[in-house]
Design a protein around this motif. Structure first.
Motif, PDB file in Angstrom:
ATOM      1  N   SER A 284       0.829  -1.211   0.000  1.00 44.93           N
ATOM      2  CA  SER A 284       0.000   0.000   0.000  1.00 44.93           C
ATOM      3  C   SER A 284       0.864   1.263   0.000  1.00 44.93           C
ATOM      4  O   SER A 284       0.525   2.273  -0.644  1.00 44.93           O
ATOM      5  CB  SER A 284      -0.943   0.009   1.207  1.00 44.93           C
ATOM      6  OG  SER A 284      -0.214   0.057   2.421  1.00 44.93           O
ATOM      7  N   LEU A 285       2.003   1.205   0.701  1.00 45.11           N
ATOM      8  CA  LEU A 285       2.904   2.349   0.700  1.00 45.11           C
ATOM      9  C   LEU A 285       3.508   2.577  -0.679  1.00 45.11           C
ATOM     10  O   LEU A 285       3.710   3.717  -1.100  1.00 45.11           O
ATOM     11  CB  LEU A 285       4.017   2.153   1.732  1.00 45.11           C
ATOM     12  CG  LEU A 285       3.597   2.285   3.198  1.00 45.11           C
ATOM     13  CD1 LEU A 285       4.716   1.833   4.117  1.00 45.11           C
ATOM     14  CD2 LEU A 285       3.192   3.727   3.515  1.00 45.11           C
ATOM     15  N   THR A 287       2.040   2.022  -3.528  1.00 46.34           N
ATOM     16  CA  THR A 287       1.005   2.696  -4.319  1.00 46.34           C
ATOM     17  C   THR A 287       0.922   4.174  -3.958  1.00 46.34           C
ATOM     18  O   THR A 287       0.835   5.047  -4.834  1.00 46.34           O
ATOM     19  CB  THR A 287      -0.360   2.029  -4.075  1.00 46.34           C
ATOM     20  OG1 THR A 287      -0.270   0.645  -4.453  1.00 46.34           O
ATOM     21  CG2 THR A 287      -1.457   2.704  -4.881  1.00 46.34           C
ATOM     22  N   THR A 288       0.968   4.454  -2.663  1.00 44.84           N
ATOM     23  CA  THR A 288       0.909   5.848  -2.201  1.00 44.84           C
ATOM     24  C   THR A 288       2.088   6.644  -2.723  1.00 44.84           C
ATOM     25  O   THR A 288       1.934   7.784  -3.196  1.00 44.84           O
ATOM     26  CB  THR A 288       0.885   5.893  -0.663  1.00 44.84           C
ATOM     27  OG1 THR A 288      -0.295   5.236  -0.191  1.00 44.84           O
ATOM     28  CG2 THR A 288       0.910   7.321  -0.150  1.00 44.84           C
ATOM     29  N   TYR A 289       3.267   6.070  -2.648  1.00 45.33           N
ATOM     30  CA  TYR A 289       4.464   6.811  -3.053  1.00 45.33           C
ATOM     31  C   TYR A 289       4.614   6.929  -4.560  1.00 45.33           C
ATOM     32  O   TYR A 289       5.233   7.895  -5.049  1.00 45.33           O
ATOM     33  CB  TYR A 289       5.705   6.228  -2.381  1.00 45.33           C
ATOM     34  CG  TYR A 289       5.962   6.963  -1.090  1.00 45.33           C
ATOM     35  CD1 TYR A 289       6.816   8.048  -1.037  1.00 45.33           C
ATOM     36  CD2 TYR A 289       5.269   6.618   0.074  1.00 45.33           C
ATOM     37  CE1 TYR A 289       7.004   8.762   0.132  1.00 45.33           C
ATOM     38  CE2 TYR A 289       5.443   7.320   1.250  1.00 45.33           C
ATOM     39  CZ  TYR A 289       6.316   8.402   1.276  1.00 45.33           C
ATOM     40  OH  TYR A 289       6.476   9.123   2.429  1.00 45.33           O
ATOM     41  N   LYS A 291       2.203   7.711  -6.449  1.00 44.50           N
ATOM     42  CA  LYS A 291       1.418   8.922  -6.709  1.00 44.50           C
ATOM     43  C   LYS A 291       2.157  10.170  -6.233  1.00 44.50           C
ATOM     44  O   LYS A 291       2.133  11.210  -6.894  1.00 44.50           O
ATOM     45  CB  LYS A 291       0.065   8.816  -6.004  1.00 44.50           C
ATOM     46  CG  LYS A 291      -0.830   7.710  -6.548  1.00 44.50           C
ATOM     47  CD  LYS A 291      -2.099   7.572  -5.724  1.00 44.50           C
ATOM     48  CE  LYS A 291      -2.970   6.440  -6.229  1.00 44.50           C
ATOM     49  NZ  LYS A 291      -4.170   6.227  -5.380  1.00 44.50           N
ATOM     50  N   SER A 292       2.816  10.072  -5.082  1.00 43.44           N
ATOM     51  CA  SER A 292       3.538  11.222  -4.555  1.00 43.44           C
ATOM     52  C   SER A 292       4.720  11.609  -5.447  1.00 43.44           C
ATOM     53  O   SER A 292       4.957  12.801  -5.692  1.00 43.44           O
ATOM     54  CB  SER A 292       4.036  10.918  -3.137  1.00 43.44           C
ATOM     55  OG  SER A 292       4.746  11.993  -2.601  1.00 43.44           O
TER      56      SER A 292
END
Length: 527
Positions: A284-285, A287-289, A291-292
């Motif tokens: 999940s991290l 995926t988040t990163y 985008k960041s």
């Protein structure tokens, strides 16, 4: 209407013989308006006006300055869609971003208006006399913050509104009582002129002195150099590259009277992922990163350009997931062909360094001035021994460092240059066992983030946007939030001064009703 001229105080001027245009990176064509670079005569006139205006503007009440700042906000809003469309045509950024950045700019202006209307920000401090003190009498001493004088603000390439003509540097300097000369960024000169017209309209409506604001066009470095070297300029605000910020810093230091340069510069914003979190939330991290890293095509000073973890199967899975996810994101437009070329060159140079390898490199078709995202990786020892790998690649790029253990990870943090942000991704029960890592990161950054992303800078009093060099040239100050005003002032102390000749903030009766520190106690009461 865009004229392409310079605002020398309240008047438009185009005496220079050098012209240039802006560029629309989205459609890959030059924009039509022609801009006149400020001549030496115009530069000197703007500085003289600012110096003359300072004598009057520094005495303007907080309430009147607040009205000025609020009127600037209203005039910016009155520009309507012309501002938004000009912003888009000069930056390639989407309408949503333009509207959001305008909202942030308006919010900053109103926050400073509220600050100066109250007046307490001047930190008035009074220690009354004690003529009977033994062995020597105690004098009456009163201190407050006072503005430096005319300052120069350099527009930022990646934030045409929030960090440029009426952005945080300008808003905080005007709030402090300093006239401002903006060196407009050549990539968004039209946006800059429109905002300048709003500031000038506000200045005229609120009867501010002519010269409280000027806006100078420039296609290169010459105008900026002349401004910084001029003896009547007393401070500089800059957001941009380490090379540009350091050059201004050195120029200012070499003057017969050195002046402060508040430059917010490069940062790779290290992110530490602790082992337990990698096991539990690695996917999940990732995926988040993804985008960041790609947010705004990676064109944020808080882009996560460095990710640190301990070599393990969990880290391998994280890298694989991050590499997969980032390639599913549609590439976007960068601000200018020059920035695209720099991104390509810098990422290519990075790949020439020993030990580094690509794990994701977008290979699809790209429109002109669009950037393909890239993830790379290297082992901890190679990173530690090659400072070329520590440098920022401005764009959708990140480097994952695979450390052999937490000790090596901590050593790497200790050897990093100063950064704007540092992030720790950890479980609540895990982070308490790694205080050495926390302390190491704390020593290198201005803002420490827990279980988040560095992209996104909340504009509020508790925000610190700055950090140890080279993140900024003075780690004691922030470029965001109301405390940014402290960059443009100096403390001034009065000893045994007649009450009626003191500034209102320091007079016995406290006519402004501000909160003051009197003999060690905070109070709004008169003496």
């Amino acid at each position: 209407m865009i004229t392409g001229k310079n605002y020398i105080g309240n008047h438009l001027s185009s005496q220079g013989d050098k012209t240039y245009t802006t560029f629309n990176p989205k459609v890959n064509i030059e924009n039509e308006p022609l801009y006149y670079e400020a001549s030496e005569t115009e530069i000197n006139h703007a500085i003289d006006l600012a110096s003359e205006a300072f004598a009057a503007y520094k005495k303007v009440s907080g309430k009147d300055k607040a009205q000025f700042l609020n009127t600037i906000a209203e005039e910016i809003l009155a520009l309507g869609d012309l501002l938004i469309q000009t912003y888009i045509s000069e930056s390639g950024l989407p309408e949503k971003r333009a509207i959001g950045e305008r909202t942030r700019t308006i919010g900053q202006l109103r926050a400073f208006a509220n600050l100066v209307a109250d007046g307490t920000w001047v930190e008035a401090t009074i220690d009354t006399a004690d003529p009977n003190r033994i062995p020597i009498p105690k004098p009456d001493l009163r201190k407050m913050l006072t503005p430096l004088g005319p300052v120069v603000v350099f527009g930022a390439s990646n934030f045409p509104l929030a960090y440029s003509t009426a952005g945080g540097d300008t808003a905080s300097a005007l709030a402090s009582g300093c006239p401002v000369i903006v060196k407009s960024h050549p990539m968004h000169a039209g946006t800059g002129e429109l905002i300048a017209s709003a500031i000038i309209a506000a200045a005229e409506k609120t009867k501010m002195p002519n010269g409280v604001f000027s806006n100078l066009n420039s296609s290169g470095i010459e105008v900026g150099v002349q401004l910084v070297k001029h003896p009547k300029i007393k401070g500089v605000g800059f957001t941009g590259s380490i090379k540009g910020g350091r050059a201004l810093f050195d120029l200012a230091a070499q003057r017969p009277e050195p002046i402060p340069v508040f430059a917010e510069m490069g940062s790779i914003n290290p992110v530490v992922i602790l082992p337990e979190t990698l096991q539990k939330r690695g996917a999940s991290l990732a995926t988040t990163y993804a985008k960041s890293i790609t947010l705004g095509t990676g064109q944020f000073c808080t882009n996560p350009g460095l990710i640190l973890g301990v070599k393990s199967e969990a880290l391998d899975h994280f890298i694989d997931k991050l590499s997969t996810e980032i390639l599913t994101i549609t590439p976007s437009c960068m601000l200018h062909p020059n920035i695209v070329n720099n991104y390509k060159n810098n990422s290519a140079n990075m790949l020439q360094e020993s030990g580094i390898s690509k794990t994701a490199d977008y290979q699809g078709d790209l429109e002109p001035n669009f950037a393909g995202q890239m993830i790379t990786t290297v082992d901890g020892d190679s990173f530690l021994n090659n400072t070329n790998l520590h440098q920022e690649v401005f764009g959708p790029f990140s480097l994952v460092v695979q450390c052999k253990d937490l000790e090596e990870l901590t050593t790497i943090i200790d050897h990093l240059e100063g950064q704007l942000t540092g992030t720790i991704l950890a479980e609540q029960e895990e982070i308490a066992d790694h205080r050495t890592i926390i302390e190491a990161l704390q020593n290198r950054v201005g803002r420490l983030i827990f279980n988040g992303v560095p992209t996104g800078v909340e504009v509020c009093p508790s925000m610190l946007h700055g950090g140890p060099y080279p993140a900024s040239t003075d780690s004691r100050f922030t470029a965001v939030g109301i405390h940014a005003i402290k960059r443009w002032v100096r403390p001034m102390s009065y000893q045994n001064w007649p009450d009626h000749l003191l500034p209102d903030e320091l007079q016995n009766q406290n006519p402004l009703g501000i909160s003051r520190l009197v003999n060690g106690d905070s109070t709004r009461n008169p003496l």
